[in-house]
Design an enzyme around this catalytic site. Sequence first.
Site, short mmCIF file in Angstrom:
data_model
loop_
_atom_site.label_atom_id
_atom_site.label_comp_id
_atom_site.label_asym_id
_atom_site.label_seq_id
_atom_site.Cartn_x
_atom_site.Cartn_y
_atom_site.Cartn_z
N PHE A 56 -2.81 -6.59 -3.39
CA PHE A 56 -2.53 -7.90 -3.21
C PHE A 56 -1.57 -8.54 -4.07
CE2 PHE A 56 -4.14 -12.40 -3.82
CZ PHE A 56 -4.59 -12.53 -2.30
N THR A 85 -17.14 -2.69 3.44
CA THR A 85 -16.98 -4.00 3.48
C THR A 85 -15.69 -4.33 4.14
OG1 THR A 85 -15.91 -4.50 1.61
CG2 THR A 85 -18.09 -4.53 1.43
N HIS A 87 -13.12 -6.08 2.88
CA HIS A 87 -12.34 -6.25 2.02
C HIS A 87 -11.02 -5.72 2.41
CE1 HIS A 87 -11.55 -7.95 -2.05
NE2 HIS A 87 -11.02 -6.64 -2.59
N ARG A 126 -1.11 12.07 2.59
CA ARG A 126 0.15 11.20 2.97
C ARG A 126 0.83 11.08 1.91
NH1 ARG A 126 -2.25 6.88 7.29
NH2 ARG A 126 -3.15 8.36 8.80
#
Length: 157
Positions: A56, A85, A87, A126
């Site tokens: 973020f 959740t 989120h 990955r």
Amino acid sequence: MLYEGDCSSPAGRFAIVAARFNSLVVEPLTAGAIDALKRHGVAEERIDVVRVPGSFEIPLVAQKLGQSGQYAAIICLGCIIRGDTDHYDHVASAATSGIAHAALHSGIPVIFGLLTCETLEQALHRAGAKAGNKGFEAAVTAIEMVNLMTRLPRSRS
Ligand code: INI
């Protein structure tokens, strides 16, 4: 006329903005990105790594670095893993649109090297375990974009 970037050794400095969240995954992504830059002729002295708490926080820092005028490109690295959740959806969508915004507002390539995965296992695959290293790929994309930007017509001033 065809314009296309290549993987020839680029000029300038590169910044990597890497999240600490899910560092088990982001560390190998960062190592992969540095490896790719060095293999394409970018000396370690021309690479800055900036660590932020989570994905973020990446866009704000990417935009500040982009607007500093010191970098040819910014490579953003993070890993968002879906939990129980919602989120995940909020962090992934804010990081994705924020990174696009940072590129458009700084005028340099800001590369999206974030993994958005269902499981840690998928993310590790990955990040070098099985399915390539997306950090390496993000750095190669940065190099191609830097070379493309130098070839595109300049704006009239
Ligand atoms: N940050 C990540 O980079 N990956 C995640 O999977 C994640 N999840 O799932 O919570 C995450 N959260 C932290 C977020 O990026 C911010 O650091 C935090 O919300 C403070 O602003």
